[in-house]
Write a protein that holds these residues in place. Sequence first.
Motif, PDB file in Angstrom:
ATOM      1  N   PRO A  85       0.805  -1.229   0.000  1.00 26.26           N
ATOM      2  CA  PRO A  85       0.000   0.000   0.000  1.00 26.26           C
ATOM      3  C   PRO A  85       0.836   1.276   0.000  1.00 26.26           C
ATOM      4  O   PRO A  85       0.346   2.338  -0.384  1.00 26.26           O
ATOM      5  N   ASP A  86       2.089   1.180   0.406  1.00 23.67           N
ATOM      6  CA  ASP A  86       2.956   2.354   0.400  1.00 23.67           C
ATOM      7  C   ASP A  86       3.138   2.907  -1.015  1.00 23.67           C
ATOM      8  O   ASP A  86       3.375   4.107  -1.185  1.00 23.67           O
ATOM      9  N   ILE A  87       3.029   2.050  -2.026  1.00 27.17           N
ATOM     10  CA  ILE A  87       3.142   2.536  -3.401  1.00 27.17           C
ATOM     11  C   ILE A  87       2.031   3.544  -3.687  1.00 27.17           C
ATOM     12  O   ILE A  87       2.272   4.613  -4.268  1.00 27.17           O
ATOM     13  N   GLY A  88       0.803   3.217  -3.277  1.00 29.69           N
ATOM     14  CA  GLY A  88      -0.306   4.131  -3.503  1.00 29.69           C
ATOM     15  C   GLY A  88      -0.114   5.458  -2.796  1.00 29.69           C
ATOM     16  O   GLY A  88      -0.443   6.525  -3.345  1.00 29.69           O
ATOM     17  N   LEU A  89       0.425   5.439  -1.576  1.00 28.63           N
ATOM     18  CA  LEU A  89       0.705   6.677  -0.858  1.00 28.63           C
ATOM     19  C   LEU A  89       1.754   7.503  -1.599  1.00 28.63           C
ATOM     20  O   LEU A  89       1.650   8.738  -1.684  1.00 28.63           O
ATOM     21  N   SER A  90       2.748   6.830  -2.146  1.00 27.57           N
ATOM     22  CA  SER A  90       3.788   7.527  -2.897  1.00 27.57           C
ATOM     23  C   SER A  90       3.241   8.125  -4.189  1.00 27.57           C
ATOM     24  O   SER A  90       3.629   9.232  -4.582  1.00 27.57           O
ATOM     25  N   VAL A  91       2.352   7.400  -4.855  1.00 22.25           N
ATOM     26  CA  VAL A  91       1.715   7.922  -6.065  1.00 22.25           C
ATOM     27  C   VAL A  91       1.021   9.239  -5.763  1.00 22.25           C
ATOM     28  O   VAL A  91       1.168  10.234  -6.507  1.00 22.25           O
ATOM     29  N   ARG A  92       0.267   9.279  -4.698  1.00 20.31           N
ATOM     30  CA  ARG A  92      -0.461  10.501  -4.337  1.00 20.31           C
ATOM     31  C   ARG A  92       0.503  11.636  -3.993  1.00 20.31           C
ATOM     32  O   ARG A  92       0.278  12.789  -4.377  1.00 20.31           O
ATOM     33  N   ALA A  93       1.562  11.324  -3.255  1.00 26.24           N
ATOM     34  CA  ALA A  93       2.553  12.346  -2.917  1.00 26.24           C
ATOM     35  C   ALA A  93       3.227  12.891  -4.176  1.00 26.24           C
ATOM     36  O   ALA A  93       3.494  14.097  -4.279  1.00 26.24           O
ATOM     37  N   ASP A  94       3.498  12.030  -5.143  1.00 23.85           N
ATOM     38  CA  ASP A  94       4.104  12.477  -6.403  1.00 23.85           C
ATOM     39  C   ASP A  94       3.156  13.384  -7.181  1.00 23.85           C
ATOM     40  O   ASP A  94       3.572  14.395  -7.773  1.00 23.85           O
ATOM     41  N   LEU A  95       1.863  13.045  -7.199  1.00 21.44           N
ATOM     42  CA  LEU A  95       0.886  13.893  -7.880  1.00 21.44           C
ATOM     43  C   LEU A  95       0.801  15.267  -7.222  1.00 21.44           C
ATOM     44  O   LEU A  95       0.746  16.299  -7.913  1.00 21.44           O
ATOM     45  N   VAL A  96       0.793  15.286  -5.900  1.00 18.19           N
ATOM     46  CA  VAL A  96       0.765  16.562  -5.194  1.00 18.19           C
ATOM     47  C   VAL A  96       2.019  17.376  -5.514  1.00 18.19           C
ATOM     48  O   VAL A  96       1.953  18.591  -5.732  1.00 18.19           O
ATOM     49  N   ALA A  97       3.174  16.709  -5.572  1.00 20.41           N
ATOM     50  CA  ALA A  97       4.422  17.400  -5.881  1.00 20.41           C
ATOM     51  C   ALA A  97       4.370  18.044  -7.262  1.00 20.41           C
ATOM     52  O   ALA A  97       4.770  19.212  -7.441  1.00 20.41           O
ATOM     53  N   VAL A  98       3.887  17.316  -8.249  1.00 18.30           N
ATOM     54  CA  VAL A  98       3.808  17.871  -9.605  1.00 18.30           C
ATOM     55  C   VAL A  98       2.860  19.062  -9.629  1.00 18.30           C
ATOM     56  O   VAL A  98       3.170  20.113 -10.212  1.00 18.30           O
ATOM     57  N   ASN A  99       1.717  18.914  -9.010  1.00 14.94           N
ATOM     58  CA  ASN A  99       0.732  19.992  -9.020  1.00 14.94           C
ATOM     59  C   ASN A  99       1.251  21.243  -8.315  1.00 14.94           C
ATOM     60  O   ASN A  99       0.984  22.364  -8.749  1.00 14.94           O
ATOM     61  N   ASP A 100       2.006  21.044  -7.241  1.00 15.45           N
ATOM     62  CA  ASP A 100       2.530  22.180  -6.479  1.00 15.45           C
ATOM     63  C   ASP A 100       3.696  22.875  -7.182  1.00 15.45           C
ATOM     64  O   ASP A 100       3.841  24.097  -7.077  1.00 15.45           O
ATOM     65  N   ARG A 101       4.534  22.116  -7.896  1.00 17.90           N
ATOM     66  CA  ARG A 101       5.813  22.661  -8.357  1.00 17.90           C
ATOM     67  C   ARG A 101       5.862  23.007  -9.839  1.00 17.90           C
ATOM     68  O   ARG A 101       6.688  23.828 -10.248  1.00 17.90           O
ATOM     69  N   ASP A 102       5.027  22.387 -10.649  1.00 18.86           N
ATOM     70  CA  ASP A 102       5.095  22.600 -12.091  1.00 18.86           C
ATOM     71  C   ASP A 102       4.101  23.692 -12.482  1.00 18.86           C
ATOM     72  O   ASP A 102       2.888  23.501 -12.396  1.00 18.86           O
ATOM     73  N   PRO A 103       4.588  24.855 -12.944  1.00 17.87           N
ATOM     74  CA  PRO A 103       3.658  25.938 -13.296  1.00 17.87           C
ATOM     75  C   PRO A 103       2.775  25.600 -14.490  1.00 17.87           C
ATOM     76  O   PRO A 103       1.751  26.262 -14.702  1.00 17.87           O
ATOM     77  N   ALA A 104       3.139  24.575 -15.263  1.00 24.55           N
ATOM     78  CA  ALA A 104       2.312  24.163 -16.395  1.00 24.55           C
ATOM     79  C   ALA A 104       1.194  23.216 -15.974  1.00 24.55           C
ATOM     80  O   ALA A 104       0.354  22.851 -16.799  1.00 24.55           O
ATOM     81  N   CYS A 105       1.189  22.823 -14.698  1.00 25.65           N
ATOM     82  CA  CYS A 105       0.219  21.841 -14.223  1.00 25.65           C
ATOM     83  C   CYS A 105      -0.929  22.549 -13.526  1.00 25.65           C
ATOM     84  O   CYS A 105      -0.714  23.426 -12.686  1.00 25.65           O
TER      85      CYS A 105
END
Length: 275
Positions: A85-105
């Motif tokens: 299940p840790d993979i799913g938690l990491s997936v969500r954290a990665d999505l949040v990271a992209v949304n927060d850091r990428d101005p094109a997102c």
Amino acid sequence: MPVSASKAASADLAKHDPVWAAIREEAQRAAAQEPLLASLAHSTVLQHERLEDALSYILAQKLGSDALPALGLREIMEEAFEADPDIGLSVRADLVAVNDRDPACRGFLKPLLFFKGFQSIQVHRVAHWLWHQNRETMAFLLQSRASEAFAVDIHPATRFGRGIMIDHGTGVVIGETAVVDDDVSMLQNVTLGGTGKETGDRHPKIRRGVLIGAGAKVLGNIEIGEYAKIGASSVVLIPVPPHCTAAGVPARLLGDCGCEQPAREMDHALPNAPG
């Protein structure tokens, strides 16, 4: 389902899995705004109950081949998600990271469907799980397909933390004994590699919060300290202390980063650089 029950279910989903709830809302809006996207929104998101189910479907469609049928690939991914299940938690954290850091997102749906930097990391997470199940050939097959589909080549043994963003993705190469800790950001054409024919532990250790600029090469079993910054197109052959900037060919230490969390702020300015 009655409207009141539907609203209650949506509220419960948003409370327990806000990322997935947001993705579903974005998919519904996209389908309403662009009728041609309705089928895509349904097949990739709206027909699935969980983010893990949607992700396994999306990645299987992108990576499926004669040697690795999409249906079988999806089953492997679902097996990994269920077992760890840790993979799913990491997936969500990665999505949040992209949304927060990428101005094109703008939101979570677009990186889930289209951003190959994000998608390549998730394929790697499954390959890494396979690697530790002694299923190395299958792990290498996933790595190979991801490299062909996304132009991102990550050895299955590489260790990744959470909240990772690989912007654009094209040309990223990460070696077997590399470690990438939480909250790291890197851009296209980054290499975390060895220095030749060394064996054993031979790749970089990238600590929490590091920002690595486009085209940078970090080579050898060296540590890039937490919240450090690596300038674009640099060749780094020496350890970099925490909160320091390194840049140049070969890279030298230029001073502090000028910000507390470079990977989150995505500030690529170099100390004493004009402009």
